[in-house]
Design a protein around this motif. Structure first.
Motif, PDB file in Angstrom:
ATOM      1  N   VAL A 680      34.389  42.635  37.068  1.00  0.00           N
ATOM      2  CA  VAL A 680      34.030  44.028  36.795  1.00  0.00           C
ATOM      3  C   VAL A 680      34.992  44.893  37.600  1.00  0.00           C
ATOM      4  O   VAL A 680      35.160  44.681  38.789  1.00  0.00           O
ATOM      5  CB  VAL A 680      32.563  44.317  37.191  1.00  0.00           C
ATOM      6  N   PRO A 681      35.672  45.852  36.964  1.00  0.00           N
ATOM      7  CA  PRO A 681      36.699  46.625  37.673  1.00  0.00           C
ATOM      8  C   PRO A 681      36.144  47.366  38.882  1.00  0.00           C
ATOM      9  O   PRO A 681      35.042  47.915  38.827  1.00  0.00           O
ATOM     10  CB  PRO A 681      37.183  47.632  36.619  1.00  0.00           C
ATOM     11  N   GLY A 682      36.896  47.369  39.957  1.00  0.00           N
ATOM     12  CA  GLY A 682      36.551  48.156  41.133  1.00  0.00           C
ATOM     13  C   GLY A 682      36.856  49.619  40.881  1.00  0.00           C
ATOM     14  O   GLY A 682      37.439  49.976  39.857  1.00  0.00           O
ATOM     15  N   ALA A 683      36.486  50.464  41.843  1.00  0.00           N
ATOM     16  CA  ALA A 683      36.558  51.903  41.621  1.00  0.00           C
ATOM     17  C   ALA A 683      37.980  52.395  41.353  1.00  0.00           C
ATOM     18  O   ALA A 683      38.191  53.285  40.552  1.00  0.00           O
ATOM     19  CB  ALA A 683      35.951  52.650  42.800  1.00  0.00           C
ATOM     20  N   ARG A 684      38.958  51.833  42.023  1.00  0.00           N
ATOM     21  CA  ARG A 684      40.326  52.317  41.827  1.00  0.00           C
ATOM     22  C   ARG A 684      41.226  51.267  41.195  1.00  0.00           C
ATOM     23  O   ARG A 684      42.410  51.488  40.996  1.00  0.00           O
ATOM     24  CB  ARG A 684      40.920  52.754  43.183  1.00  0.00           C
ATOM     25  N   GLU A 685      40.642  50.131  40.890  1.00  0.00           N
ATOM     26  CA  GLU A 685      41.420  49.004  40.406  1.00  0.00           C
ATOM     27  C   GLU A 685      41.514  49.031  38.879  1.00  0.00           C
ATOM     28  O   GLU A 685      40.662  49.590  38.218  1.00  0.00           O
ATOM     29  CB  GLU A 685      40.664  47.738  40.871  1.00  0.00           C
ATOM     30  N   MET A 686      42.591  48.451  38.335  1.00  0.00           N
ATOM     31  CA  MET A 686      42.565  48.230  36.899  1.00  0.00           C
ATOM     32  C   MET A 686      42.602  46.733  36.613  1.00  0.00           C
ATOM     33  O   MET A 686      43.484  46.023  37.092  1.00  0.00           O
ATOM     34  CB  MET A 686      43.696  48.893  36.149  1.00  0.00           C
ATOM     35  N   VAL A 687      41.603  46.303  35.851  1.00  0.00           N
ATOM     36  CA  VAL A 687      41.538  44.903  35.462  1.00  0.00           C
ATOM     37  C   VAL A 687      42.272  44.733  34.132  1.00  0.00           C
ATOM     38  O   VAL A 687      42.076  45.503  33.205  1.00  0.00           O
ATOM     39  CB  VAL A 687      40.072  44.439  35.346  1.00  0.00           C
ATOM     40  N   VAL A 688      43.168  43.735  34.089  1.00  0.00           N
ATOM     41  CA  VAL A 688      43.868  43.407  32.851  1.00  0.00           C
ATOM     42  C   VAL A 688      43.489  41.973  32.482  1.00  0.00           C
ATOM     43  O   VAL A 688      43.692  41.057  33.279  1.00  0.00           O
ATOM     44  CB  VAL A 688      45.394  43.510  33.025  1.00  0.00           C
ATOM     45  N   GLU A 689      42.931  41.806  31.311  1.00  0.00           N
ATOM     46  CA  GLU A 689      42.560  40.468  30.862  1.00  0.00           C
ATOM     47  C   GLU A 689      43.516  40.006  29.764  1.00  0.00           C
ATOM     48  O   GLU A 689      43.907  40.825  28.926  1.00  0.00           O
ATOM     49  CB  GLU A 689      41.129  40.470  30.305  1.00  0.00           C
ATOM     50  N   ASN A 756      55.772  40.765  33.872  1.00  0.00           N
ATOM     51  CA  ASN A 756      55.237  41.273  35.130  1.00  0.00           C
ATOM     52  C   ASN A 756      54.376  42.493  34.847  1.00  0.00           C
ATOM     53  O   ASN A 756      54.858  43.494  34.309  1.00  0.00           O
ATOM     54  CB  ASN A 756      56.413  41.614  36.061  1.00  0.00           C
ATOM     55  N   LEU A 757      53.091  42.408  35.216  1.00  0.00           N
ATOM     56  CA  LEU A 757      52.171  43.504  34.878  1.00  0.00           C
ATOM     57  C   LEU A 757      52.504  44.787  35.620  1.00  0.00           C
ATOM     58  O   LEU A 757      52.375  45.884  35.085  1.00  0.00           O
ATOM     59  CB  LEU A 757      50.720  43.090  35.162  1.00  0.00           C
ATOM     60  N   ALA A 758      52.927  44.654  36.879  1.00  0.00           N
ATOM     61  CA  ALA A 758      53.282  45.852  37.651  1.00  0.00           C
ATOM     62  C   ALA A 758      54.430  46.591  36.965  1.00  0.00           C
ATOM     63  O   ALA A 758      54.449  47.821  36.896  1.00  0.00           O
ATOM     64  CB  ALA A 758      53.655  45.480  39.076  1.00  0.00           C
ATOM     65  N   THR A 759      55.383  45.816  36.437  1.00  0.00           N
ATOM     66  CA  THR A 759      56.503  46.437  35.730  1.00  0.00           C
ATOM     67  C   THR A 759      56.042  47.018  34.398  1.00  0.00           C
ATOM     68  O   THR A 759      56.453  48.105  34.001  1.00  0.00           O
ATOM     69  CB  THR A 759      57.601  45.382  35.454  1.00  0.00           C
ATOM     70  N   LEU A 760      55.163  46.270  33.741  1.00  0.00           N
ATOM     71  CA  LEU A 760      54.680  46.713  32.432  1.00  0.00           C
ATOM     72  C   LEU A 760      53.976  48.070  32.540  1.00  0.00           C
ATOM     73  O   LEU A 760      54.152  48.947  31.707  1.00  0.00           O
ATOM     74  CB  LEU A 760      53.721  45.664  31.858  1.00  0.00           C
ATOM     75  N   PHE A 761      53.179  48.232  33.611  1.00  0.00           N
ATOM     76  CA  PHE A 761      52.425  49.475  33.787  1.00  0.00           C
ATOM     77  C   PHE A 761      53.138  50.448  34.727  1.00  0.00           C
ATOM     78  O   PHE A 761      52.520  51.356  35.248  1.00  0.00           O
ATOM     79  CB  PHE A 761      51.017  49.177  34.312  1.00  0.00           C
ATOM     80  N   GLY A 855      49.921  49.106  42.133  1.00  0.00           N
ATOM     81  CA  GLY A 855      49.590  48.185  43.217  1.00  0.00           C
ATOM     82  C   GLY A 855      48.137  47.728  43.188  1.00  0.00           C
ATOM     83  O   GLY A 855      47.686  47.014  44.076  1.00  0.00           O
ATOM     84  N   ARG A 856      47.385  48.158  42.177  1.00  0.00           N
ATOM     85  CA  ARG A 856      45.968  47.794  42.131  1.00  0.00           C
ATOM     86  C   ARG A 856      45.591  47.141  40.801  1.00  0.00           C
ATOM     87  O   ARG A 856      44.514  47.352  40.274  1.00  0.00           O
ATOM     88  CB  ARG A 856      45.096  49.045  42.317  1.00  0.00           C
TER      89      ARG A 856
END
Lengths: 904, 232
Positions: A680-689, A756-761, A855-856
């Motif tokens: 479940v995503p945290g308050a500032r986090e983004m979950v990518v499935e 790389n997800l960080a690069t993607l986003f 970074g999250r």
């Protein structure tokens, strides 16, 4: 009672008014008297009050009191008479409403006190429907009170007798100000105010507004903003003096007395020596808050049925909604889109065994039909009305005792305003029931109810003024008295939305109005406005003036087609067959929706499922279809995205497991399953499935930034995935999540470090990728078209001709392509980009989100779809799929030809 | 079918008209390989300034853009002759408004090849000083080139600005196209500001007498042959 302003008691209502209130069994409310006090102290004021608080009477009370104390003779303003002896009194008060119908209703309501107290006051409306003879007369013999719209004000100002008409003006009443300022109409209105402040420096404004997040910035809208460097001097206001509250009224003295930025010369002010404004920064009107309203009682429908995973129809709760209507006297049922309204109305009637009088109301129904519903409502003949935001504003109806809101509330202020529609008596609590249509909406409803209970507002901040609207205003000014650029610049900056306008932008706009503002200086000889020997701008010829009058306003209607019900023709394809003409008119529909249909497709309209038969001139012929479901969905998303504030609260709710206990069992179980199966995503986090499904690979992320921002993100992500050779096929977005599918195995690629997800986003997608996409984005082209029309580049009547002749004189899309390529910094493109930031592309929100999640990002590699992903995945097939390249669509149609030819 | 010739990045499709095989280029130009002849229709040069004269200040960059596109397609095919199939100029005085730079560009494009201006309804009397020759129509073998279509066999015309719309699943794509039934063809407008008329308009029915014709649609990166009956 500690009162810093003794005037409020020492200057009570005049005798006639006290008697009138008494005769009606009323006593004046504190905020009504407070506005009177402000007016007597020569102050502008913003009244924040809920529906049913007697807002309108409060707004007009100062005017009525003032006018009642004057004999018609003393009211004569010492003006140089234009044609001697023609003018009797002069315009005293201008009332401006966002709705023509509202102006008409208010005029009717004003007649009562005026007649009952025998006041010598003439009240008249001026709208697009006012006959020419009356308009003519109103210019020569202005009424005491004129009720009109922002567009009509602009038209009145764009004439050289505007100083004559408005010089006597004392008061402006701006109704539903909170609704006006969020759009370009608000920009237009603010520029109109800036003109009036020059023509009639004595004028004071009263703004009437629902509760907003930042009343202070709204209060700035009502007074001229300072135009030259502020000096330190601070004057204690006549009506000034801190804060007092009590008796249900809270009056805050927000700032200085009304500053006077321009000299009170006749007509357009020059920048004389005596101008030197000396007030402090950000002058604002005083704020009066009406208290005493009972807190609303809002609950969420605790459905006995199974909560759907996705969709917006709330069909699962139909029986319960029907029961609510049955148990109450009159219920307003709000939904977010026209097609939802259609669908729900139809469903309710299917089960309406009690024959309850349930009506339908939305913006694309025939005006006559809408008026009928409104009249039936006023007469108390209806038990329920299914409606859209078309009923967000307007006159109060007596006896609405329940508001039902279907689906996502979107924003807490919006919800509170809707709930206020049930507020027939101020001291009684409004009652509202929220009906979430799916599980995510349960979360949104939960946090919205909390927000309402805390009275937390989330109206958007005041918008900076748009340059296309400014261009329209500049042309309008040139239609009146000639002006010097520096004078007009100074005047425009007194309008709050334009207070920060740079001189360079202003000059670009003037250049644009004159010759188009193009790098090739080839249009000098075609200039629409020209400078005289003194350097003053004026229209080049009367045709320009005429064109301005035909094109005034900031509402660009979607190109609409009439929908007519005919008998089905069946059989045969193409449009060459004959269709019985002359059926019943059902209303109007957006042209772009029809363009997506082929003959035989079914959709919901006018409360029934219809079959598309033909397009003849500007009429769509449809027949009754017996299908249970429409083939082509027309959800199209709501007009308003989920507010940033509610989205934030939803994320916090998700992140806080203890808070889940306030949720229905079904939803709690759903979330628990999600934390077990994925995260479940945290308050500032983004979950990518990422997970495989059938023969494709999916990526689902949860930014919670609203459909518009997600669509933009989807477009940009698919571009990047394309480059990373992931071979994306499409994507679908809802208010909370985005799902992208591809042929490439994204799980494996992330695992192996090839993706790389960080690069993607990375926020750098808002650079070149965005630019490349904007070149072809249909949404961007629509945005540009609106700017081109509002700015006066493209006359509206051309778009009208297009429709009837079915042949385009020129297409704004082509103009966009050429301008973008050859002059990318043109002022109109700048205006369009500014619109895209908050409009159809919601770029600002996307960019804030990308910064927030940097970074999250947490990646979950799954072997199958997660519980949280189900809602957005279910939208596939129901929603128009974006990211499908035009060539693919054309290729598919070309395939048909091959199949036909080869007989397969 | 992707082109393999050097410098060709776009795509084209082959259209046969009265037995002659033409290349329909993604830019909207038509090329007759055997004759080394390039045909472009409805350039509508100076359309922007034409509207500006009447108070609608459309960006004046359309002539620059149209000539640039023409330059690209001429560089690609290196034709021996060019036919501008009428309505090359948006109005009767448009050629007078051409800037010095644009005249020079035009002269460069004309250098070393035959150039034929076919007159159209927008530019019925072109002056002699534009370079090239002026004609009302041109016949080559079984084919005749003229501006306004009459429906005659072997005719290649412009004038109507054909465009086709394809709708699927609630979404639609609309693009310029060549319209042809194998005996006659109508070319898309080449100009940067030229819109289009749906091939389902009655004007096309008058030429083709039925829906038995094909729209060769100019896609974003390739051509698509779509039955007219499939378009809206």
């Amino acid at each position: 009672m500690p009162l810093s302003d003794p005037d409020s008691l020492s200057a009570p209502l005049p005798e006639a008014f006290s008697r009138w209130f008494a005769r009606r069994g009323w006593s004046p409310r504190a905020h009504q008297l407070a506005l009177l006090t402000k007016a007597r102290a020569n102050r502008s004021a913003l009244l924040i009050a809920p529906t049913g608080a007697g807002k309108t009477l409060a707004g007009f009370l100062p005017t009525l009191v003032e006018l009642s104390g004057m004999s018609p003779k003393t009211r004569t303003t010492p003006l140089p008479p234009r044609s001697a002896g023609e003018k009797a009194g002069g315009l005293h008060t201008l009332y401006i409403s966002p709705l023509k119908a509202l102006a008409v209703d208010i005029a009717r309501n004003l007649e009562t006190p005026v007649a009952e107290m025998g006041l010598p006051i003439r009240v008249e409306t001026r709208t697009g429907d006012t006959p020419a003879s009356r308009r003519q007369r109103q210019r020569r013999y202005p009424p005491d009170i004129m009720l009109t719209t922002p567009e009509q004000l602009a038209l009145l100002l764009a004439s050289d007798d505007a100083p004559y008409l408005f010089a006597s003006l004392r008061r402006i009443v701006l109704d539903e100000l909170h609704a006006l300022v969020t759009s370009k109409r608000g920009d237009l209105l603010s520029l109109g105010l800036s003109r009036l402040w020059t023509i009639a420096p004595q004028v004071r404004a009263i703004g009437l507004s629902a509760t907003v997040a930042e009343p202070e910035s709204l209060a700035r809208f009502l007074v001229p903003q300072i135009i030259s460097p502020p000096s330190a001097k601070r004057r204690g206001g006549v009506g000034g003096g801190g804060l007092f509250s009590g008796d249900g009224v809270d009056v805050r003295n927000a700032a200085s007395p009304h500053p006077r930025p321009l000299p009170a010369t006749q007509g357009r002010g020059g920048r004389g020596e005596d101008a030197a404004p000396s007030e402090e920064e950000n002058p604002a009107a005083d704020i009066v808050v009406a208290g005493g309203a009972a807190a609303p009682v809002v609950e969420m429908l605790d459905t006995r049925e199974r909560l759907p995973w996705a969709g917006h129809s709330a069909r699962h709760a139909l029986g319960e909604i029907y029961d609510l209507i049955k148990r109450n006297k009159t219920t307003l049922v709000f939904v977010n889109t026209r097609s939802q309204a259609e669908m729900l109305f139809q469903d309710l009637w299917r089960m309406n065994d009690d024959n309850l009088a349930i009506a339908l109301h939305h913006g694309s129904l025939d005006v006559g039909q809408r008026r009928k519903v409104e009249d039936a409502m006023t007469a108390g003949k209806l038990r329920g009305v299914v409606c859209t935001s078309s009923l967000d504003l307007g006159v109060d109806w007596g006896d609405v005792d329940l508001v039902v809101n279907i689906g996502a509330p979107k924003g807490s202020s919006r919800l509170m305003q809707r709930i206020g529609r049930a507020n027939h008596r101020l001291d009684e609590a409004s009652r509202a029931v929220l009906v979430p249509a799916n599980r995510f909406e349960v979360l949104e409803c939960r946090v919205a109810i909390d927000a309402v209970n805390e009275n937390a507002q989330d109206t958007p901040p005041l918008r900076p003024g748009a340059l296309d609207v400014l261009a329209q205003h500049v042309l309008g000014c040139a239609c009146g008295e000639p002006f010097l650029a520096e004078d007009l610049y100074a005047e425009v900056k007194t309008a709050a939305p334009y207070a920060d306008l740079s001189r360079a932008d202003f000059d670009d706009v003037v250049d644009f109005v004159a010759t188009g503002g193009y790098a090739l200086k080839s249009y000098e000889r075609f200039a629409r406005i020209k400078q005289d020997k003194q350097g003053r701008w004026r229209v080049a010829n009367p045709k320009v003036r005429q064109s301005y009058r035909l094109n005034v306003g900031t509402i660009v209607e979607e190109s609409m087609l009439k929908v007519r019900l005919v008998r089905s023709r069946r059989g045969g394809s193409g449009s060459t067959g004959t269709v019985a003409r002359g059926g019943r008119m059902l209303g109007q529909i957006e042209e772009y929706f029809i363009e997506g249909l082929v003959v035989g497709d079914t959709f919901v309209f006018g409360g029934e499922i219809v079959r598309y038969e033909a397009l003849v001139e500007d009429e769509v012929y449809v027949s009754r279809a017996n299908d249970a479901d429409a083939k082509v969905p027309s959800y199209m998303g709501g007009k308003f995205p989920l507010s940033t504030y509610l989205a934030e609260r939803v994320r916090l709710l998700l992140a806080d497991q203890r808070a889940w206990k306030g949720l229905p069992d079904q939803v709690r179980e759903w979330l628990s399953l999600q934390s077990y199966r994925s995260r479940v995503p945290g308050a500032r986090e983004m979950v990518v499935e990422t997970f495989p499904r059938a023969d494709k690979h999916y990526l689902v992320c949860y930014p919670f930034e609203g459909r518009l921002a997600h669509q933009t993100l989807g477009m940009l992500l698919t571009r990047r995935l394309e480059r990373a050779r992931v071979r994306p096929l499409g994507f679908v977005a809802n208010e909370y999540a985005l799902a992208v599918w591809a042929l490439g195995d994204m799980s494996a690629m992330i695992r192996q470090g090839r993706l790389n997800l960080a690069t993607l986003f990375d926020p750098d997608m808002l650079g070149d990728d965005l630019e490349a996409w904007l070149a072809e984005s249909a949404l961007m082209k629509r945005t540009f078209r609106n700017c081109a029309i509002i700015s006066g580049l493209i006359p509206r009547r051309f778009t009208g001709e297009e429709k009837s002749r079915r042949q385009v004189l020129f297409s704004t899309d082509l103009v966009y392509d050429v301008l973008r390529k050859h002059q990318p910094d043109h002022v109109l493109l700048r205006a369009a980009r500014a619109d895209a930031a908050t409009g159809l592309l919601d770029l600002r929100r996307l960019s804030d989100m990308l910064a927030r999640i940097a970074g999250r990002i947490t990646h979950k590699e799954l072997d199958r779809i997660s519980p949280l992903a189900v809602p957005v995945m279910l939208e596939i097939g129901r929603e128009a799929v974006y990211g499908e390249a035009s060539d693919e669509l054309l290729a598919e149609a070309a395939e048909d030809l091959v199949r036909e030819a080869t007989g397969t | 079918m992707p082109d393999t010739r050097p410098g060709m990045t776009g795509h084209f499709s082959t259209v046969t008209i009265s037995g002659v095989s033409f290349t329909a280029d993604l830019s909207g130009a038509l090329y007759w390989d055997d004759e080394h002849l390039l045909v472009v229709s409805d350039l509508h040069l100076e359309k922007g300034s034409s509207f500006a004269m009447r108070g609608v200040l459309l960006p004046p960059h359309d002539t620059t853009e149209t000539l640039a596109r023409l330059d690209t397609v001429i560089a690609r095919y290196q034709p021996r002759a060019v036919i501008a199939l009428g309505d090359s100029f948006h109005d009767r005085e448009a050629h007078d408004r051409l800037s010095v730079a644009h005249r020079a560009t035009l002269a460069t494009l004309q250098a070393g090849r035959d150039w034929i201006w076919i007159v159209g309804n927008h530019d019925p009397d072109l002056p002699r000083n534009l370079g090239g020759s002026i004609a009302s129509d041109v016949g080559i073998g079984p084919v005749v080139f003229r501006h306004e279509p009459t429906g005659a066999a072997g005719e290649i015309a412009g004038h109507l600005h054909p465009k086709a719309r394809v709708s699927r699943r609630g979404r639609s794509v609309e693009r310029r196209c060549f319209a042809s039934d194998g005996e006659r063809a109508i070319m898309p407008a080449f100009g940067a500001y030229t819109g289009g008329l749906s091939i389902r308009d009655l004007a096309f029915a008058a030429i083709f007498k039925s829906l038995e014709f094909t729209a060769h649609v100019l896609g974003d990166s390739r051509m698509h042959a779509i039955a007219a009956a499939r378009c809206s």
